[in-house]
Design a protein around this motif. Structure first.
Motif, PDB file in Angstrom:
ATOM      1  N   SER A  64       0.984  -1.105  -0.085  1.00  0.00           N
ATOM      2  CA  SER A  64       0.350   0.420   0.314  1.00  0.00           C
ATOM      3  C   SER A  64       0.701   1.201  -0.217  1.00  0.00           C
ATOM      4  O   SER A  64       2.401   1.164  -0.059  1.00  0.00           O
ATOM      5  CB  SER A  64      -1.160  -0.119   1.720  1.00  0.00           C
ATOM      6  N   LYS A  65      -0.003   3.083   0.005  1.00  0.00           N
ATOM      7  CA  LYS A  65       0.843   3.642  -0.076  1.00  0.00           C
ATOM      8  C   LYS A  65       1.150   3.875   1.239  1.00  0.00           C
ATOM      9  O   LYS A  65       2.375   4.424   1.583  1.00  0.00           O
ATOM     10  CB  LYS A  65       0.439   4.420  -0.524  1.00  0.00           C
ATOM     11  N   GLU A  66       0.614   3.276   2.094  1.00  0.00           N
ATOM     12  CA  GLU A  66       0.856   3.623   4.096  1.00  0.00           C
ATOM     13  C   GLU A  66       2.171   2.849   3.681  1.00  0.00           C
ATOM     14  O   GLU A  66       3.433   3.196   5.053  1.00  0.00           O
ATOM     15  CB  GLU A  66       0.065   3.175   4.477  1.00  0.00           C
ATOM     16  N   ALA A  67       2.323   1.172   3.280  1.00  0.00           N
ATOM     17  CA  ALA A  67       3.952   1.078   3.501  1.00  0.00           C
ATOM     18  C   ALA A  67       4.945   1.366   2.829  1.00  0.00           C
ATOM     19  O   ALA A  67       5.931   1.733   3.370  1.00  0.00           O
ATOM     20  CB  ALA A  67       3.832  -0.468   3.119  1.00  0.00           C
ATOM     21  N   LEU A  68       4.414   2.587   1.956  1.00  0.00           N
ATOM     22  CA  LEU A  68       5.739   3.013   1.236  1.00  0.00           C
ATOM     23  C   LEU A  68       6.101   4.720   2.309  1.00  0.00           C
ATOM     24  O   LEU A  68       7.165   4.606   2.210  1.00  0.00           O
ATOM     25  CB  LEU A  68       5.526   3.793  -0.332  1.00  0.00           C
ATOM     26  N   VAL A  69       5.549   4.495   2.782  1.00  0.00           N
ATOM     27  CA  VAL A  69       5.325   6.012   3.770  1.00  0.00           C
ATOM     28  C   VAL A  69       6.259   5.998   4.787  1.00  0.00           C
ATOM     29  O   VAL A  69       7.173   5.947   5.376  1.00  0.00           O
ATOM     30  CB  VAL A  69       4.067   6.684   4.333  1.00  0.00           C
ATOM     31  N   HIS A 126       1.366   3.899  13.200  1.00  0.00           N
ATOM     32  CA  HIS A 126       1.236   3.944  11.751  1.00  0.00           C
ATOM     33  C   HIS A 126       2.589   3.114  12.121  1.00  0.00           C
ATOM     34  O   HIS A 126       3.630   3.681  13.081  1.00  0.00           O
ATOM     35  CB  HIS A 126       1.263   5.202  11.394  1.00  0.00           C
ATOM     36  N   GLU A 127       3.661   2.973  11.731  1.00  0.00           N
ATOM     37  CA  GLU A 127       4.796   2.445  11.699  1.00  0.00           C
ATOM     38  C   GLU A 127       6.077   4.327  11.027  1.00  0.00           C
ATOM     39  O   GLU A 127       7.081   4.213  12.225  1.00  0.00           O
ATOM     40  CB  GLU A 127       5.355   1.666  10.883  1.00  0.00           C
ATOM     41  N   ALA A 128       5.555   4.653  10.316  1.00  0.00           N
ATOM     42  CA  ALA A 128       6.364   6.332  10.030  1.00  0.00           C
ATOM     43  C   ALA A 128       6.304   7.464  11.710  1.00  0.00           C
ATOM     44  O   ALA A 128       6.904   7.538  11.820  1.00  0.00           O
ATOM     45  CB  ALA A 128       5.419   6.428   8.574  1.00  0.00           C
ATOM     46  N   HIS A 129       4.937   7.298  12.230  1.00  0.00           N
ATOM     47  CA  HIS A 129       4.755   8.042  13.209  1.00  0.00           C
ATOM     48  C   HIS A 129       5.455   7.171  14.182  1.00  0.00           C
ATOM     49  O   HIS A 129       6.291   8.087  14.268  1.00  0.00           O
ATOM     50  CB  HIS A 129       3.333   7.690  13.880  1.00  0.00           C
ATOM     51  N   ARG A 130       5.901   6.175  14.387  1.00  0.00           N
ATOM     52  CA  ARG A 130       7.198   5.518  15.972  1.00  0.00           C
ATOM     53  C   ARG A 130       8.107   6.599  15.211  1.00  0.00           C
ATOM     54  O   ARG A 130       8.940   6.412  15.840  1.00  0.00           O
ATOM     55  CB  ARG A 130       7.066   4.564  15.378  1.00  0.00           C
ATOM     56  N   VAL A 131       8.965   5.816  14.026  1.00  0.00           N
ATOM     57  CA  VAL A 131      10.149   5.978  12.935  1.00  0.00           C
ATOM     58  C   VAL A 131      10.225   7.491  13.569  1.00  0.00           C
ATOM     59  O   VAL A 131      11.391   8.218  13.567  1.00  0.00           O
ATOM     60  CB  VAL A 131      10.300   5.487  11.958  1.00  0.00           C
ATOM     61  N   TYR A 132       9.123   8.588  12.721  1.00  0.00           N
ATOM     62  CA  TYR A 132       9.612  10.083  13.339  1.00  0.00           C
ATOM     63  C   TYR A 132       9.179  10.439  14.467  1.00  0.00           C
ATOM     64  O   TYR A 132      10.253  10.994  14.866  1.00  0.00           O
ATOM     65  CB  TYR A 132       8.162  10.332  12.887  1.00  0.00           C
ATOM     66  N   ALA A 133       8.682   9.647  15.618  1.00  0.00           N
ATOM     67  CA  ALA A 133       9.047   9.862  16.849  1.00  0.00           C
ATOM     68  C   ALA A 133      10.887   9.752  17.431  1.00  0.00           C
ATOM     69  O   ALA A 133      10.977  10.671  18.290  1.00  0.00           O
ATOM     70  CB  ALA A 133       7.821   9.385  18.076  1.00  0.00           C
ATOM     71  N   GLU A 134      11.351   8.676  16.715  1.00  0.00           N
ATOM     72  CA  GLU A 134      12.151   8.007  17.845  1.00  0.00           C
ATOM     73  C   GLU A 134      13.569   8.772  16.431  1.00  0.00           C
ATOM     74  O   GLU A 134      14.423   9.341  17.464  1.00  0.00           O
ATOM     75  CB  GLU A 134      12.631   6.971  17.072  1.00  0.00           C
TER      76      GLU A 134
END
Length: 188
Positions: A64-69, A126-134
């Motif tokens: 999905s696009k979410e997976a790409l994000v 979302h994984e992107a949100h976790r990565v962003y926070a880290e």
């Protein structure tokens, strides 16, 4: 006249596994840049066009696009961390961060600034949100000094960069950058 040479034929549109991996890497790298420059609302069609690939090929590579994000966000922060680890001392990094060049090139710039608005709209699961926070936390830790905590320095830098981008074309834009640089490097 016939020859004894048999050519191996591939069905049209098929690529080797190595080429598929290279294509995926190109898409993630391009998405990382485009998302920082234009936001995650960039269409799959525009992204694939940027890579010179077909729209249909996207769904062979990503669920999905979410997976790409998710993947593009991780790529941006990995690249940013490598740059900090191999890069200049903190004073030079602050000068570079708060520069006209960085202001004018968000695609190759800081993912904290480039993705902030999109991450504010994302749900926390979302994984992107976790990565962003880290990534934000890691950048703040790197910016900390004996005299100033990293969160304050990061907020000053990020706020100055975002405001300078929003006021680009006016004298205020460069004044914001220079004032923030001076405040952060006064005791360096």
């Amino acid at each position: 006249m016939s020859t004894d040479i048999q050519l191996e034929r591939w069905p049209m549109g098929r690529v080797s596994q190595a080429q598929a991996q290279e294509n995926r890497k190109r898409v993630v790298e391009a998405a990382s840049r485009l998302f920082r420059e234009r936001g995650t609302q960039v269409s799959v069609a525009d992204l694939m066009k940027e890579c010179g690939l077909t729209h249909g090929g996207f769904y062979k590579q990503f669920a999905s696009k979410e997976a790409l994000v998710d993947e593009a966000t991780a790529h941006a922060f990995d690249e940013f961390a490598r740059h900090r680890a191999a890069g200049p001392e903190q004073r030079v990094a602050i000068d570079t961060y708060l520069s006209v060049e960085h202001r004018d090139n968000p695609a190759d710039g800081c993912p904290v600034a480039g993705l902030a608005t999109d991450m504010a709209r994302e749900l926390g699961d979302h994984e992107a949100h976790r990565v962003y926070a880290e990534g934000v936390s890691g950048f703040a830790e790197w910016l900390a000094t004996e005299d100033q905590d990293g969160i304050t320095r990061l907020c000053t830098m990020l706020g100055a960069l975002v405001l300078s981008r929003a006021t680009k074309g006016s004298p205020l834009s460069e004044e914001i950058l220079s004032t923030a640089r001076a405040a952060l490097t006064a005791n360096s």
